[in-house]
Structure formats: structure tokens, C-alpha cells
Design an enzyme around this catalytic site. Sequence first.
Site, PDB file in Angstrom:
ATOM      1  N   CYS A  72       0.832  -1.202   0.000  1.00  0.00           N
ATOM      2  CA  CYS A  72       0.000   0.000   0.000  1.00  0.00           C
ATOM      3  C   CYS A  72       0.868   1.255   0.000  1.00  0.00           C
ATOM      4  O   CYS A  72       1.734   1.406   0.869  1.00  0.00           O
ATOM      5  CB  CYS A  72      -0.922   0.008   1.214  1.00  0.00           C
ATOM      6  SG  CYS A  72      -1.931   1.511   1.334  1.00  0.00           S
ATOM      7  N   ASP A 359     -20.722 -13.067  22.576  1.00  0.00           N
ATOM      8  CA  ASP A 359     -19.865 -12.348  21.623  1.00  0.00           C
ATOM      9  C   ASP A 359     -19.798 -10.894  22.097  1.00  0.00           C
ATOM     10  O   ASP A 359     -20.391 -10.000  21.491  1.00  0.00           O
ATOM     11  CB  ASP A 359     -20.456 -12.455  20.220  1.00  0.00           C
ATOM     12  CG  ASP A 359     -19.556 -11.835  19.153  1.00  0.00           C
ATOM     13  OD1 ASP A 359     -18.456 -11.372  19.503  1.00  0.00           O
ATOM     14  OD2 ASP A 359     -19.975 -11.797  17.978  1.00  0.00           O
ATOM     15  N   CYS A 386     -12.959 -10.606  19.996  1.00  0.00           N
ATOM     16  CA  CYS A 386     -12.174  -9.832  19.038  1.00  0.00           C
ATOM     17  C   CYS A 386     -10.964  -9.185  19.695  1.00  0.00           C
ATOM     18  O   CYS A 386     -10.212  -8.477  19.020  1.00  0.00           O
ATOM     19  CB  CYS A 386     -13.042  -8.763  18.380  1.00  0.00           C
ATOM     20  SG  CYS A 386     -13.742  -7.579  19.537  1.00  0.00           S
TER      21      CYS A 386
END
EC number: 2.1.1.-
Length: 433
Positions: A72, A359, A386
Site C-alpha cells: 500500500c 460475543d 475480538c
Amino acid sequence: MGEEYEVEIGPVAHGGHCIARTSEGQVLFVRHTLPGERVVARVTEGEEGARFLRADAVEVLSASKDRIEAPCPYAGPGRCGGCDWQHAKPGAQRRLKGEVLAEQLQRLAGLTPEEAGWDGTVMPAEGDKLPAGEVPQWRTRVQYTVDADGNAGLRRHRSHEVEPIEHCMIAAPGVSELGIEERDWSGMASVEAIAATGSQDRMVILEPRPGARLPLVELDKPVSVMRVEEKDGGIHRVHGRAFVRERADGRTHRVGSGGFWQVHPMAADTLVKAVMQGLLPRKGDMALDLYCGVGLFAGALADRLGEKGAVLGIESGKRAVEDARHNLADFERVRIEQGKVESVLPRTGITEVDLIVLDPPRAGAGRQTVEHLASLGARRIAYVACDPAALARDLGYFRDGGYKVRTLRAFDLFPMTHHVECVAILEPAAKGL
């Protein structure tokens, strides 16, 4: 700030950087480097005498074998903050994430990989195993910040400054094809682009600057347009549908503007599969789906529990609850309650369940909620996480509550970034309960 140090780079740390020390022993958290390298690190944040300083590697004196030239053009010191590991081979990125997860499990939960039932690997999503120099186009939701000249870009690391870009390499094709970066967004503070998985639904959410009027949105593909209201921060429909349709586990899910859905196109199916393989639902089970969002796991459970099974979902977001109830309307024995888990769950009067899925947000569930869940005697619990630190802390609380980790799986659902998604399956430490 601005001071430079020549340092040897030590291990990776949670957050997309590695650890080094100055000759005086002060800790540096250094981005754009890899373990084992020797670099010139320039301080970007911190004061003299602080416990640690943040820095960027501005010159590589001795490179790691895992280093590549960042694909990138916007990656690098002082540039876009969206990616952390553009300069690392894909396999090295997954290895670094595994090292962070192992360190957090050991430090915060006292667990070795073996004790967590984890083989130490971080698995790429289907289709993401690409050669070095190629970048997965996975990000189905991209929030662009708009600079003073109306250019859409991405924020620089830990900064409000905007890096104008012509193309985000990790954006999914459905986002890129809208041509957000090519338009003039004068008067807007941000533009969020959403490209649903499994349908052609596209949406943009515009946040105007105070007093600014919305532009006429003419993009390269048909889109729904939403607006963030200045007064209450709510999201309101301007044009088209107020939701997108996402597809996972053989079902279509309505996801309203601002509602949570996994960003990687393969994430929802990957996580449902891991959760169901770990829980092994039985006909007639009673299950909880906590922080249930629009009902992804609740629907998967209901599909497998049969007519005598039952699922209770709890979600704090009002719009997400409306979507979940719509998505699960076919199931008579599924109920969705709105509110915070720690408030709603005690009010339900439930004292016993067979299965639990949770979650939680990045901060984790916390000791109070984990203690309550451990008291319900579930045969198995699936924890979707996460954040490795929050996961490790909560696994420690579950251990205190009489649960052990049966298996742990880690998935690289955020390539080029430091984020990693995990699914831990827990069961009572005393088998036979």
C-alpha cells in the site's frame, strides 16, 4: 517527540507494535518494524520520564527476513493508520498475532496454548492465503474521514489528521466500486461505505459538519443513503432502504444502518461453523445468545435445536433488536430481549441452561457477568472474542467459576491489522456436571 533512538527490536506486543528499549532503559512501543530488526525509532508520543514512549521505525538498519515492501502506498510512518502489518509477509502477520494471543493467555489467564486446547496457529479465512505483496480485499465496511478540502481519506495512527487516498487496498470490491475516493465531499465530516455479503445491497452513511447540507449522492453503483443527525447522533434514512441484507449460515439477515455485522465477508460463516462445531447442539436444548446483535448465532442455534429447543437472545442496541426479531420471526421458541446483559439476564429468572454463546464488545464480558454465566451450569459455552486481552481476562474468571477451556481457535479475519478473532469453547472443569 521527534527524538530518535537506534534500537534493537524485541517481541511483538498487543496493539500492532513491537517492544524496544532505549540505552537508558525506557520502553518504546515501535510501529512499522518486526522482531529482531535494528532500526532508528523516532518518538511520536510521550513525555520525558514517562513509563513508555510510542515511536515509528523511520529507518531500518537490519531487516527481518519477514519484511517486505508495503504493497500500500499510504502505509508507513506518519501515514494511514488503518493497517499495522503491511510491511510483513502474510504468514509472519499470522505468526505475530499468535504470539500476542499466547502472551495474553499466559499473562492474564495463566494458560499455555496446550492448556487452552489451541495448536498455536492463526488460520486465514478462505481465499485470503495470498503470496507476499498481494493484499486480501476484505473490508466490507469502510469509514472515510473527510478533510477540509472535501477529500475522503483515512485517519493517521492515533490522530485526527486525514490521509487522503485514491484507493484502499483492503476494501472489498463492493466498497471500491462505489468510487467514494473520487468524489468531492465538502461539508461532510465522514462517509461510511457498506457493501453487503451475499446481496448487491450498498449503503453510504453521511455525517455532515455542523450546519452543512447533504450533497446529491451520485456514485458508480446504486446505494441507499443515510444521515447521521447532529442533535442526537441517530442515523436516519435519506434515500433507499434503511438496511442491507447479509447472507450467512444459509439465512438472510437484515442489518440496519449502524448495526453490527462482521466486516470480513467470510467471517460470519467461519465463526458460526466454529461455534456450532464446538457446542454440538442437541435437539431440545435451552440456549442463550448474549450480545446477540441481529441474531446470527441465535438463528444458527434455533435451526439446530428443533421445535422443542429454545433460545433467548439479549442485545443492548434498539435497532439491532428490531432486526433480530425480524430475522428470527420464523422461530416460535426464540425470544430477543433488549438491554445490557448484566441487567437483563438476572431479571429473566433463568437458573439453568444447556448452551451459551457470548460475543461481547472489545472490553469483554467482565467478572460479574462471567460469574453469573458460570452459575447456570451450561454443558458448553462458546466465547467469541475480538480482543485477546479481554478474552484472557474473562477465561480467568470462568476458571474461577469452575469452567475450563476445551478448545481455542484463532482466525485472521482482519488481515494487515493487529486484530484477531477467537472462538473459545468451555466446559465444566468437573466432567459429568
